[in-house]
Design a protein around this motif. Sequence first.
Motif, PDB file in Angstrom:
ATOM      1  N   ILE A  76      38.533  61.015  49.039  1.00  0.00           N
ATOM      2  CA  ILE A  76      38.751  59.563  49.039  1.00  0.00           C
ATOM      3  C   ILE A  76      37.399  58.875  49.082  1.00  0.00           C
ATOM      4  O   ILE A  76      36.549  59.206  49.904  1.00  0.00           O
ATOM      5  N   ASP A  77      37.221  57.927  48.183  1.00  0.00           N
ATOM      6  CA  ASP A  77      35.964  57.182  48.136  1.00  0.00           C
ATOM      7  C   ASP A  77      36.219  55.883  47.377  1.00  0.00           C
ATOM      8  O   ASP A  77      37.342  55.596  46.960  1.00  0.00           O
ATOM      9  N   GLU A  78      35.147  55.127  47.159  1.00  0.00           N
ATOM     10  CA  GLU A  78      35.247  53.823  46.518  1.00  0.00           C
ATOM     11  C   GLU A  78      34.577  53.838  45.153  1.00  0.00           C
ATOM     12  O   GLU A  78      33.529  54.454  44.968  1.00  0.00           O
ATOM     13  N   MET A  79      35.201  53.154  44.205  1.00  0.00           N
ATOM     14  CA  MET A  79      34.615  52.945  42.883  1.00  0.00           C
ATOM     15  C   MET A  79      34.421  51.454  42.674  1.00  0.00           C
ATOM     16  O   MET A  79      35.285  50.659  43.046  1.00  0.00           O
ATOM     17  N   LEU A  80      33.289  51.085  42.107  1.00  0.00           N
ATOM     18  CA  LEU A  80      33.000  49.681  41.827  1.00  0.00           C
ATOM     19  C   LEU A  80      33.145  49.446  40.334  1.00  0.00           C
ATOM     20  O   LEU A  80      32.334  49.910  39.536  1.00  0.00           O
ATOM     21  N   SER A  81      34.207  48.725  39.948  1.00  0.00           N
ATOM     22  CA  SER A  81      34.396  48.353  38.547  1.00  0.00           C
ATOM     23  C   SER A  81      33.519  47.141  38.267  1.00  0.00           C
ATOM     24  O   SER A  81      33.778  46.039  38.766  1.00  0.00           O
ATOM     25  N   LEU A  82      32.461  47.334  37.495  1.00  0.00           N
ATOM     26  CA  LEU A  82      31.435  46.317  37.323  1.00  0.00           C
ATOM     27  C   LEU A  82      32.004  45.030  36.736  1.00  0.00           C
ATOM     28  O   LEU A  82      32.734  45.046  35.743  1.00  0.00           O
ATOM     29  N   PHE A  83      31.663  43.911  37.358  1.00  0.00           N
ATOM     30  CA  PHE A  83      32.149  42.611  36.906  1.00  0.00           C
ATOM     31  C   PHE A  83      31.294  41.530  37.547  1.00  0.00           C
ATOM     32  O   PHE A  83      31.088  41.527  38.760  1.00  0.00           O
ATOM     33  N   ARG A  84      30.787  40.596  36.746  1.00  0.00           N
ATOM     34  CA  ARG A  84      29.947  39.505  37.258  1.00  0.00           C
ATOM     35  C   ARG A  84      30.549  38.143  36.971  1.00  0.00           C
ATOM     36  O   ARG A  84      29.882  37.122  37.112  1.00  0.00           O
ATOM     37  N   GLY A  85      31.797  38.105  36.536  1.00  0.00           N
ATOM     38  CA  GLY A  85      32.454  36.831  36.256  1.00  0.00           C
ATOM     39  C   GLY A  85      32.990  36.185  37.521  1.00  0.00           C
ATOM     40  O   GLY A  85      32.666  36.562  38.646  1.00  0.00           O
ATOM     41  N   ARG A  86      33.853  35.205  37.337  1.00  0.00           N
ATOM     42  CA  ARG A  86      34.432  34.477  38.464  1.00  0.00           C
ATOM     43  C   ARG A  86      35.626  35.250  38.997  1.00  0.00           C
ATOM     44  O   ARG A  86      36.597  35.498  38.283  1.00  0.00           O
ATOM     45  N   CYS A  87      35.555  35.605  40.259  1.00  0.00           N
ATOM     46  CA  CYS A  87      36.643  36.340  40.906  1.00  0.00           C
ATOM     47  C   CYS A  87      36.524  36.140  42.416  1.00  0.00           C
ATOM     48  O   CYS A  87      35.449  36.366  42.982  1.00  0.00           O
ATOM     49  N   PRO A  88      37.600  35.729  43.072  1.00  0.00           N
ATOM     50  CA  PRO A  88      37.500  35.441  44.516  1.00  0.00           C
ATOM     51  C   PRO A  88      37.286  36.667  45.380  1.00  0.00           C
ATOM     52  O   PRO A  88      36.869  36.527  46.537  1.00  0.00           O
ATOM     53  N   PHE A  89      37.565  37.872  44.856  1.00  0.00           N
ATOM     54  CA  PHE A  89      37.369  39.070  45.671  1.00  0.00           C
ATOM     55  C   PHE A  89      36.319  40.004  45.068  1.00  0.00           C
ATOM     56  O   PHE A  89      36.317  41.195  45.330  1.00  0.00           O
ATOM     57  N   LYS A  90      35.429  39.453  44.286  1.00  0.00           N
ATOM     58  CA  LYS A  90      34.290  40.229  43.783  1.00  0.00           C
ATOM     59  C   LYS A  90      33.381  40.586  44.953  1.00  0.00           C
ATOM     60  O   LYS A  90      33.152  39.775  45.850  1.00  0.00           O
ATOM     61  N   VAL A  91      32.874  41.815  44.969  1.00  0.00           N
ATOM     62  CA  VAL A  91      32.058  42.281  46.083  1.00  0.00           C
ATOM     63  C   VAL A  91      30.665  42.657  45.599  1.00  0.00           C
ATOM     64  O   VAL A  91      30.444  42.878  44.392  1.00  0.00           O
ATOM     65  N   PHE A  92      29.752  42.732  46.536  1.00  0.00           N
ATOM     66  CA  PHE A  92      28.387  43.171  46.269  1.00  0.00           C
ATOM     67  C   PHE A  92      28.121  44.440  47.064  1.00  0.00           C
ATOM     68  O   PHE A  92      28.312  44.472  48.275  1.00  0.00           O
ATOM     69  N   MET A  93      27.710  45.496  46.374  1.00  0.00           N
ATOM     70  CA  MET A  93      27.386  46.771  47.027  1.00  0.00           C
ATOM     71  C   MET A  93      26.028  47.228  46.498  1.00  0.00           C
ATOM     72  O   MET A  93      25.891  47.622  45.340  1.00  0.00           O
ATOM     73  N   LYS A  94      25.026  47.163  47.365  1.00  0.00           N
ATOM     74  CA  LYS A  94      23.666  47.431  46.934  1.00  0.00           C
ATOM     75  C   LYS A  94      23.442  48.876  46.534  1.00  0.00           C
ATOM     76  O   LYS A  94      22.530  49.164  45.740  1.00  0.00           O
ATOM     77  N   ASP A  95      24.257  49.795  47.042  1.00  0.00           N
ATOM     78  CA  ASP A  95      24.067  51.214  46.745  1.00  0.00           C
ATOM     79  C   ASP A  95      24.774  51.658  45.466  1.00  0.00           C
ATOM     80  O   ASP A  95      24.594  52.796  45.039  1.00  0.00           O
ATOM     81  N   LYS A  96      25.576  50.782  44.879  1.00  0.00           N
ATOM     82  CA  LYS A  96      26.327  51.130  43.671  1.00  0.00           C
ATOM     83  C   LYS A  96      25.597  50.630  42.429  1.00  0.00           C
ATOM     84  O   LYS A  96      24.956  49.578  42.451  1.00  0.00           O
TER      85      LYS A  96
END
Length: 450
Positions: free
Chosen positions: A236-256
């Motif tokens: 079990i782990d996390e995947m970051l689906s890259l997206f820089r548009g407008r989204c209220p739950f967009k996250v920032f992960m410096k290690d990804k």
Amino acid sequence: MSRSFLTEKEVTAMVNEDNIDDASDPEEDDNVVTYDSDTEYHREIESDSSSRSSSPDQQHASTSNIAVIARSGREYTTAPPRQVRRSVQNIVSFHEGLTNEGLTSNASESFKKFITPEIVNIIVHHTNEEASIRNQKLTNTEELYAFIGILILMGANNDSELPIDDLWGKVLGKNIYTATMSRIRFGELLSLIRFDDKQTRTERRKQDMFCPIREVFYKIDELFVKYYIPSAHLTIDEMLSLFRGRCPFKVFMKDKPGKYGILIRMLSDVHTRYILKMEVYAGKDEGPAEERTAKAVVRRLVKPLEGTGRNVTTDRYYTSIELAEELYNDDKLTLVGTLKSNRKHIPEELKKTQGRELYSSRFLFTDPKTGKAPVTLVSYITRLKPTKNLLLLSTQHNDRKVDESTEKKKTDVNLYYNETKGGIDSIDQMTRHHSVKRGLEGGHYLYFSP
């Protein structure tokens, strides 16, 4: 359910017992593949005990049993527990591979196993609602299947970043695209496609920010475990689906890679990288706070496979002693993972690094007398100046085995973790390399007419 330990008289009776019921042994059934999650990755230990064994200090410690108590009151011992019979949490018997429902004869059948007619009908219905509002041509099931097929083909060919004009052009264009539909129609569908009822979205969004695509997303998610039976080793782990548009739950992960995107938590098979279940982080909703914890996320992801005796590997964000015990007792699953040093129930003895040698290990085990799940804690020195201490947890391992044949002298817990932790990272890499995302290229497709 707590583990039960046999008395010395019962052990002697088992050793001297001549009549064993062979029918209860899963290995006697030729139609069943048996995996032992405690030894699958450690066959080398059994074949070559000289290359991986306990160090002299560890052997000395194993002869004495010292009680260690954490600040929370949790009790541990320095000696591994006596185990005379393998627990059900470490035995897996099943047919690994495709289920009967997952068998297909061609690529079209495989495609429709996941993009089912029911899902396509939902998308067609809501897309036509949007087309009616804009007075544009309605779509149908056949056309939408073709549209989704083109998007997947673009991802496979790494064409998603190329302009649509080039892909349908005479110089760089590909016949497969032009033969399927026109460039203008593809652009129209790209701007029209919808996955939910636009009229009720505003109200639903107050409770669920992921509502514009939740229905379709989770209908596909439910199909993964339906078609494939995974191996004994999960992650079990996390995947970051890259997206820089407008989204209220967009996250920032410096290690990804890419830093910004949609966070997707996944359960996958370590060996095949097959996704078994997904959950999208859609921000803080109105649900109970306990349902948003890392422990709750893991319990939801492993629910389809509970009671199967498999092992789950997690990183330090998810790993905790409470989770390990719940998975072991309630779900009949083992857990291996790294630990944060500030987790509850970790004794100070395990955190101390002063005076310890590089690549040295310390072990603590749950005291069997407490009746709790058999948790093994490991402290491993990975670096000096400054000293770095790696903490690991396992309910699959219950010994002090260390690989003495290498310079770093890693424990079996560490070796197993390194073997099984990278499943989601591989999936993340593949999805970024073959992304099917495509923007509207400035939104000019909104002005196309049939």
